[in-house]
Each structure stands twice: as C-alpha cells, then as structure tokens.
Design a protein around this motif. Structure first.
Motif, PDB file in Angstrom:
ATOM      1  N   GLU A  90       0.841  -1.205   0.000  1.00 14.01           N
ATOM      2  CA  GLU A  90       0.000   0.000   0.000  1.00 14.01           C
ATOM      3  C   GLU A  90       0.873   1.252   0.000  1.00 14.01           C
ATOM      4  N   ARG A  94       1.189   4.191  -2.872  1.00 15.19           N
ATOM      5  CA  ARG A  94       0.899   5.595  -2.558  1.00 15.19           C
ATOM      6  C   ARG A  94       2.093   6.512  -2.788  1.00 15.19           C
ATOM      7  N   ALA A 118      -5.396   6.148   0.950  1.00 15.77           N
ATOM      8  CA  ALA A 118      -5.070   4.917   1.677  1.00 15.77           C
ATOM      9  C   ALA A 118      -6.113   3.839   1.400  1.00 15.77           C
TER      10      ALA A 118
END
Length: 131
Positions: A90, A94, A118
């Motif tokens: 993740e 990002r 997120a």
C-alpha cells in the motif's frame, strides 16, 4: 450369566461407536471449517476496474504474465506468506518505490494517474493479493 454380560458388552460397544462417530464428525467439521476459511482468504476479488484504469496499472502489469513488471499473480504468490506485505505494498502504491523485481521501480503516483488514497491503495493491494 453369559446372557447378562452380552447386553452390558453391547452397551459399551454401542457407546464406543457413538463416541468414535462423534470424534470423526468433529474432526470432519473442523477440517471443513479450516478449508472454507482458507478458500475465503484467498478467494479472488473482483477487479477494481476504475482504480486499475486511473492508476494505469496495466501499462506495466498483466494478470498472469510478466510484462514490464511482474504479473499480479507473481506478486500475490511472492507476498502471500510475508507479514505486513499489505502495508508495504500500500505504501509503495501511494509513494512509489525502489525496484524489487528487476530494473524498473514503481513510478510515483503523479506519473501513474494522480494521488492515491489509503483506502484506494488498500483496495488495489487486496485485489492483487487475491490473485
């Protein structure tokens, strides 16, 4: 006397059979529950098409064969038993990240289609890891 022992022995035999059947049943249910849980944990999720398109994932990845980057299946297999893999992936989605699969690094979000929340990163990672 022999006749009186037969019902007693038969009663014990019947109790042992019931106990054995109960143990077999409990084991079977336990194995089935674990199997269903495992199947559910790795069940393939539907593709979040809008996010995949927005982030241009298919420019470098494919579902099942390496292209410019590893396939989603390769990523899922590689990270399946890695603790905290979701969090690491993740973060990489990002913020971009260094190359782990050859020479090509994960591009920055600005180079892929814009910032990624997120929640959206979590959705993409869950989908990839379900492959």
């Amino acid at each position: 006397m022999a006749c009186k022992r037969i019902p007693l022995a038969h009663g014990r035999l019947h109790s042992l059979r019931r106990l054995r059947a109960s143990v077999v049943f409990v084991r079977t249910v336990a194995v089935l529950a674990v199997s269903l849980q495992a199947a559910g944990a790795f069940a393939e999720l539907p593709e979040p098409t809008d996010l995949v398109d927005q982030q241009h994932c298919m420019f470098c990845h494919t579902s099942d064969a390496p292209f410019l980057a590893p396939s989603f299946h390769q990523i899922a297999e590689h990270y399946r038993d890695t603790p905290n893999a979701s969090t690491m992936l993740e973060d990489k989605l990002r913020h971009g990240g260094k190359a782990h699969w050859g020479d090509m690094a994960m591009p920055l979000p600005e180079d892929r289609g814009g910032p990624l929340s997120a929640g959206d990163a979590r959705t993409l990672v869950r989908w990839v890891l379900s492959q």
